[in-house]
Enzyme design. Structure first.
Site, short mmCIF file in Angstrom:
data_model
loop_
_atom_site.label_atom_id
_atom_site.label_comp_id
_atom_site.label_asym_id
_atom_site.label_seq_id
_atom_site.Cartn_x
_atom_site.Cartn_y
_atom_site.Cartn_z
N ARG A 1 44.14 29.25 38.83
CA ARG A 1 44.04 30.68 38.46
C ARG A 1 44.40 30.75 36.98
O ARG A 1 45.52 30.38 36.59
CB ARG A 1 44.97 31.54 39.30
CG ARG A 1 45.10 32.95 38.73
CD ARG A 1 45.77 33.91 39.69
NE ARG A 1 44.85 34.30 40.74
CZ ARG A 1 44.99 35.39 41.48
NH1 ARG A 1 46.01 36.21 41.28
NH2 ARG A 1 44.11 35.70 42.42
N HIS B 1 35.87 35.93 40.39
CA HIS B 1 36.83 35.74 41.49
C HIS B 1 36.04 35.41 42.76
O HIS B 1 36.00 36.18 43.72
CB HIS B 1 37.64 37.03 41.66
CG HIS B 1 38.92 36.86 42.43
ND1 HIS B 1 39.34 35.65 42.95
CD2 HIS B 1 39.89 37.76 42.76
CE1 HIS B 1 40.50 35.81 43.57
NE2 HIS B 1 40.85 37.07 43.47
N GLN C 1 37.63 35.61 46.38
CA GLN C 1 37.79 36.97 46.87
C GLN C 1 36.49 37.47 47.51
O GLN C 1 36.50 38.10 48.57
CB GLN C 1 38.19 37.91 45.71
CG GLN C 1 38.33 39.35 46.14
CD GLN C 1 39.49 39.54 47.11
OE1 GLN C 1 40.59 39.08 46.86
NE2 GLN C 1 39.23 40.18 48.24
N ASP D 1 38.68 48.30 42.33
CA ASP D 1 39.74 47.35 41.94
C ASP D 1 40.56 48.03 40.86
O ASP D 1 40.18 49.10 40.33
CB ASP D 1 39.10 46.05 41.43
CG ASP D 1 40.11 44.95 41.09
OD1 ASP D 1 41.26 45.03 41.56
OD2 ASP D 1 39.73 44.02 40.35
N CYS E 1 40.31 44.35 46.69
CA CYS E 1 40.86 42.99 46.73
C CYS E 1 42.38 42.98 46.79
O CYS E 1 42.97 41.99 47.20
CB CYS E 1 40.35 42.18 45.55
SG CYS E 1 40.91 42.77 43.94
N ARG F 1 40.86 36.22 53.30
CA ARG F 1 41.03 35.23 52.22
C ARG F 1 41.34 33.86 52.84
O ARG F 1 40.82 32.83 52.43
CB ARG F 1 42.18 35.64 51.28
CG ARG F 1 41.90 36.88 50.43
CD ARG F 1 40.80 36.63 49.41
NE ARG F 1 41.09 35.50 48.54
CZ ARG F 1 41.81 35.55 47.41
NH1 ARG F 1 42.29 36.70 47.01
NH2 ARG F 1 42.02 34.47 46.67
N1 NVA Z 1 40.69 42.32 38.54
C1 NVA Z 1 42.01 41.95 38.98
C2 NVA Z 1 41.95 41.26 40.28
C3 NVA Z 1 43.29 40.90 40.87
C4 NVA Z 1 43.20 40.13 42.15
C5 NVA Z 1 42.67 41.08 37.93
O1 NVA Z 1 42.01 40.21 37.36
O2 NVA Z 1 43.85 41.29 37.66
N1 CP Z 2 43.21 39.59 45.58
C1 CP Z 2 43.99 38.63 45.01
O1 CP Z 2 43.49 37.68 44.40
O2 CP Z 2 45.31 38.81 45.18
P1 CP Z 2 46.49 38.02 44.45
O3 CP Z 2 46.41 38.37 42.99
O4 CP Z 2 47.73 38.50 45.10
O5 CP Z 2 46.27 36.55 44.63
#
Ligand code: NVA
Ligand code: CP
Length: 309
Positions: A108, A135, A138, A226, A265, A293
């Site tokens: 990540r 992502h 997701q 989101d 998500c 997930r």
């Molecule tokens: N768009 C959000 C998704 C979090 C799971 C981010 O990148 O923070």
């Molecule tokens: N939706 C998602 O990726 O959640 P986290 O940021 O908690 O991993």
């Protein structure tokens, strides 16, 4: 050839369908079992997944860990700040070294190129656990959830409300691979990336921008939103104000099909991108989505490690 899961298109339509079928079958086969019990065939016994986190996570961290346990394998979880990566060791050298210890790597990161470079230099599969650009894990969970509620994926109309971000990019990509149209309602200046839209259209994807939230959501089967401020982005009052017309409210939700489902998500910012009434309402399927997930990622891991065709 090493199977990476950096973006959905890396796998292609047939593999995505195979993963969704496998995810569903495995989920059904272990209903009621304690969550840490391995699946009957423990197909990844003896395998280890390393996870690198450069950003916060709840769902991704725990669901990948439990996915590996259920597949019979183990994990090593690392925050980049405590790795030499955080002190300047290159991603290429990190990839080469980790490949000698583990069977797969999940990352990540704030920089999509880092995930791509990790895959380039690793000799084991690399999985994207979220970048600034996409992502895919997701969206595998979202697709599984849609399949469970709607019994199909192709042809359903998806509506996205809010920021043109990483999650929307993967939805658009999925739409082009699995043949469902995507309308996104977002303010001018916060659109998804042009190259993502162009690539989806080049694959035959149907993607449309609507500046009016009501036009975006009209007749949708699946409604998604989101956070308006993603991880790593500065909090900006100007952006929040621009997003407000795209908040998913009960009065907006009624413009979708009566049996439309609502996805998010998570984590949610209640009172910003969605109201409590909607996210806690009867059309919201967010807890199944979050659970999925785990099930979807088990299939991604199996595909990456050559256990699924
Ligand atoms: N768009 C959000 C998704 C979090 C799971 C981010 O990148 O923070
Ligand atoms: N939706 C998602 O990726 O959640 P986290 O940021 O908690 O991993």
């Amino acid at each position: 050839m090493t199977r990476n899961f950096i973006d959905l298109a890396d796998a292609g339509t047939d593999a995505l369908i195979a993963m969704l079928e496998a995810a569903r079958a495995r989920k059904l086969a272990r209903i009621g079992w304690p969550k840490g019990t391995p699946d009957a065939d423990a197909p990844l016994a003896g395998h280890t997944l390393a996870m690198i986190f450069e950003k916060n996570s709840t769902r991704t961290r725990v669901s990948f860990d439990m996915a590996m346990r259920q597949l019979g394998g183990t994990t090593i979880v690392m925050d980049s700040g405590s790795m030499q990566l955080g002190r300047g060791e290159t991603i290429a050298d990190t990839a080469r070294v980790l490949s000698r210890y583990v069977d797969a790597i999940m990352i990540r990161t704030d920089d999509h190129q880092k995930a791509a470079d990790l895959a380039k230099y690793a000799t084991v599969p690399v999985i994207n656990g979220l970048t600034d650009q996409s992502h895919p894990c997701q969206i595998m969970a979202d697709l599984l959830t849609v399949l469970e509620y709607k019994s199909r994926i192709g042809g359903l109309e998806w509506a996205w409300l809010g920021d043109g971000n990483n999650v929307l990019h993967s939805i658009v990509e999925a739409g082009s691979l699995l043949k469902f149209p995507v309308r996104y309602g977002c303010p001018d200046g916060y659109d998804p990336a042009d190259d993502v839209i162009a690539a989806a259209r080049a694959r035959g994807g149907v993607v449309r921008c609507e500046r009016e939230a009501e036009a975006a959501i009209a007749n949708a089967d699946v409604v998604v939103t989101d956070t308006w401020i993603s991880m790593g982005q500065a909090h900006a009052e100007e952006k929040l104000a621009a997003m407000m017309p795209y908040q998913v409210t009960a009065s907006l939700m009624v413009k979708a099909k009566p049996d439309a489902i609502f996805l998010h998500c998570l984590p949610a910012h209640r009172g910003e991108e969605v109201t409590d009434e909607v996210i806690d309402g009867v059309q919201s399927v967010i807890w199944d989505e979050a659970e999925n997930r785990l099930h979807a990622q088990k299939a991604v891991l199996l595909w990456c490690l050559g256990k699924l065709d």
